[in-house]
Design an enzyme around this catalytic site. Sequence first.
Site, PDB file in Angstrom:
ATOM      1  N   ASP A  84       0.815  -1.222   0.000  1.00 31.84           N
ATOM      2  CA  ASP A  84       0.000   0.000   0.000  1.00 31.84           C
ATOM      3  C   ASP A  84       0.847   1.270   0.000  1.00 31.84           C
ATOM      4  O   ASP A  84       0.367   2.330   0.379  1.00 31.84           O
ATOM      5  CB  ASP A  84      -0.941  -0.001   1.209  1.00 31.84           C
ATOM      6  CG  ASP A  84      -0.199  -0.051   2.529  1.00 31.84           C
ATOM      7  OD1 ASP A  84       0.996  -0.375   2.532  1.00 31.84           O
ATOM      8  OD2 ASP A  84      -0.824   0.241   3.571  1.00 31.84           O
ATOM      9  N   LYS A 119       4.635   2.008  15.991  1.00 27.87           N
ATOM     10  CA  LYS A 119       3.573   2.911  16.457  1.00 27.87           C
ATOM     11  C   LYS A 119       3.666   3.220  17.965  1.00 27.87           C
ATOM     12  O   LYS A 119       2.748   2.896  18.731  1.00 27.87           O
ATOM     13  CB  LYS A 119       2.202   2.340  16.111  1.00 27.87           C
ATOM     14  CG  LYS A 119       2.061   2.061  14.623  1.00 27.87           C
ATOM     15  CD  LYS A 119       0.689   1.669  14.184  1.00 27.87           C
ATOM     16  CE  LYS A 119       0.642   1.414  12.696  1.00 27.87           C
ATOM     17  NZ  LYS A 119       0.957   0.044  12.265  1.00 27.87           N
ATOM     18  N   ASP A 148       1.769   6.245   2.188  1.00 27.85           N
ATOM     19  CA  ASP A 148       1.003   5.037   2.464  1.00 27.85           C
ATOM     20  C   ASP A 148      -0.439   5.405   2.092  1.00 27.85           C
ATOM     21  O   ASP A 148      -0.947   6.417   2.562  1.00 27.85           O
ATOM     22  CB  ASP A 148       1.126   4.745   3.970  1.00 27.85           C
ATOM     23  CG  ASP A 148       0.369   3.499   4.397  1.00 27.85           C
ATOM     24  OD1 ASP A 148      -0.730   3.265   3.880  1.00 27.85           O
ATOM     25  OD2 ASP A 148       0.872   2.780   5.258  1.00 27.85           O
TER      26      ASP A 148
HETATM   27  N1  GDD Z   1      -0.459 -11.215   2.977  1.00 30.48           N
HETATM   28  C1  GDD Z   1      -0.748 -10.438   4.016  1.00 30.48           C
HETATM   29  N2  GDD Z   1      -1.315 -11.020   5.119  1.00 30.48           N
HETATM   30  N3  GDD Z   1      -0.512  -9.116   3.948  1.00 30.48           N
HETATM   31  C2  GDD Z   1      -0.830  -8.355   5.020  1.00 30.48           C
HETATM   32  C3  GDD Z   1      -1.418  -8.886   6.193  1.00 30.48           C
HETATM   33  C4  GDD Z   1      -1.672 -10.306   6.236  1.00 30.48           C
HETATM   34  O1  GDD Z   1      -2.164 -10.870   7.217  1.00 30.48           O
HETATM   35  N4  GDD Z   1      -1.621  -7.857   7.066  1.00 30.48           N
HETATM   36  C5  GDD Z   1      -1.167  -6.746   6.470  1.00 30.48           C
HETATM   37  N5  GDD Z   1      -0.691  -7.032   5.228  1.00 30.48           N
HETATM   38  C6  GDD Z   1      -0.103  -6.105   4.257  1.00 30.48           C
HETATM   39  C7  GDD Z   1      -0.977  -4.893   3.971  1.00 30.48           C
HETATM   40  O2  GDD Z   1      -1.815  -5.142   2.850  1.00 30.48           O
HETATM   41  C8  GDD Z   1       0.043  -3.806   3.684  1.00 30.48           C
HETATM   42  O3  GDD Z   1       0.415  -3.806   2.310  1.00 30.48           O
HETATM   43  C9  GDD Z   1       1.255  -4.208   4.512  1.00 30.48           C
HETATM   44  O4  GDD Z   1       1.077  -5.589   4.846  1.00 30.48           O
HETATM   45  C10 GDD Z   1       1.407  -3.376   5.798  1.00 30.48           C
HETATM   46  O5  GDD Z   1       0.227  -3.472   6.555  1.00 30.48           O
HETATM   47  P1  GDD Z   1      -0.575  -2.157   7.030  1.00 30.48           P
HETATM   48  O6  GDD Z   1      -1.759  -2.617   7.765  1.00 30.48           O
HETATM   49  O7  GDD Z   1      -0.762  -1.228   5.885  1.00 30.48           O
HETATM   50  O8  GDD Z   1       0.456  -1.562   8.086  1.00 30.48           O
HETATM   51  P2  GDD Z   1       0.659  -0.043   8.523  1.00 30.48           P
HETATM   52  O9  GDD Z   1       0.504   0.871   7.380  1.00 30.48           O
HETATM   53  O10 GDD Z   1      -0.177   0.217   9.717  1.00 30.48           O
HETATM   54  O11 GDD Z   1       2.203  -0.050   9.018  1.00 30.48           O
HETATM   55  C11 GDD Z   1       3.224  -0.566   8.192  1.00 30.48           C
HETATM   56  O12 GDD Z   1       3.590   0.373   7.179  1.00 30.48           O
HETATM   57  C12 GDD Z   1       4.168   1.613   7.682  1.00 30.48           C
HETATM   58  C13 GDD Z   1       4.544   2.459   6.474  1.00 30.48           C
HETATM   59  O13 GDD Z   1       3.396   2.875   5.838  1.00 30.48           O
HETATM   60  C14 GDD Z   1       4.440  -0.898   9.080  1.00 30.48           C
HETATM   61  O14 GDD Z   1       5.363  -1.608   8.288  1.00 30.48           O
HETATM   62  C15 GDD Z   1       5.069   0.364   9.665  1.00 30.48           C
HETATM   63  O15 GDD Z   1       6.257   0.024  10.387  1.00 30.48           O
HETATM   64  C16 GDD Z   1       5.433   1.324   8.545  1.00 30.48           C
HETATM   65  O16 GDD Z   1       5.950   2.542   9.082  1.00 30.48           O
HETATM   66 MG    MG Z   2      -0.149   0.709   5.439  1.00 31.28          MG
END
Ligand code: GDD
Ligand code: MG
Length: 369
Positions: A109, A164, A221
């Site tokens: 994403d 976070k 993001d």
């Molecule tokens: N296959 C799979 N299975 N993918 C997953 C799953 C799962 O169970 N859960 C989440 N993802 C994928 C999401 O689709 C996304 O592309 C990515 O893993 C990160 O998950 P998010 O839910 O978007 O996390 P976030 O945005 O809160 O935090 C992450 O991204 C930040 C940067 O935007 C973390 O990596 C943070 O450390 C980082 O700063």
């Molecule tokens: Mg994200």
Amino acid sequence: MKAIILAGGPGTRLRPLSCTRPKLLFPILNRPALDWTLENLSKAGVSEVVLAVNYMAAALQAFLGRRKYGLRILYSKEPRALGTGGPIKLAEKILKLKPGEPLLILNGDIWSDVDFAALREAHRRHMEEYDAVMTLTLREVKDVSRYGVVEVDGKGRILKFREKPRGGKRKGLINAGIYLTDRKIFRRLEERRFSLERELFPRLAEEGKLYGFKHEGLWSDIGKIEDFMAVNFKVLELRAEGRLEIGRGAKVAREAQLRPPVWVGEKAKIAAGAVVGPYAVLGNGVHVGERCKIKKAVVFDRAEVGARSLIQDSVVGEGAVIGRGVKIRDQTVIGDHAFVADALKLVRKVSICPHKEVGISLIGPRILA
Ligand code: GDD
Ligand code: MG
């Protein structure tokens, strides 16, 4: 170099639009977010991509198929959600990495222009000089609270990683969700619900094996509605360079006004007296009625907006039908194929679920499910 894209999250913060499409297929200037990433991967010389899928896996698979931009695309489907680390371990057998072969890991994403080749080079140096296991792309942001937060030393070594953390808004360096490593990583992962950010990165940082690569270009993001809109407007600014982009077969009445930057999708129709823009992205086949006003808005494919309606600072889902004289404002989101009756006001973070029929005005924050 091979890549794995984490593509299975439920996109909760993008509801109600993510009820009917996976987050990675959200349109950025009418092109799914994932398409932008795949094109960048192909340009950086990646040969093969594994998509780690879970939520709406079939939709992703049907959309992408097995090959795009010269990339071979493989799918790894989890039996249940395995977080950010479990899906990588699960894909070990599909990835078939040779010793030393670089592996790029991406949060699906993220929309960015990160230089993957430079990241690979940075990681090669970190391995040679410091025996690094992984290099994370880092980014400076004004509010770190929604992200993984890092502390780095002068050599780029990550001393501390916290996902976070509480402690309010502050500026700092965060994890940008794009990593370089190789098959050594599999020994440190398990095939269960596993969080890279909470289980692996803090440990690697303690061991001194985690390094950073700063990215100063474009990065966002798209996981929240505001950010998804902001990315569309940013790309619109960059692509349209203040001009108009009008898709093939679109019909814009001579008496309509387009105020750049504006993107009009293919076969869209804009009636007389309508004012579209600044900052409007209209999908393919969108119909805009007479004397409508649309600004700071993203309207998905084939939505219809009745005469004299206003859409401002909001998103209208695919095939939604908006009546006449309707006012939709202030981060309101209309789900796909919803119907909004004439003369209503939907103001301030109102969310309408897909296929819903709305017959009363609403002032949010409210969700109509
Ligand atoms: N296959 C799979 N299975 N993918 C997953 C799953 C799962 O169970 N859960 C989440 N993802 C994928 C999401 O689709 C996304 O592309 C990515 O893993 C990160 O998950 P998010 O839910 O978007 O996390 P976030 O945005 O809160 O935090 C992450 O991204 C930040 C940067 O935007 C973390 O990596 C943070 O450390 C980082 O700063
Ligand atoms: Mg994200």
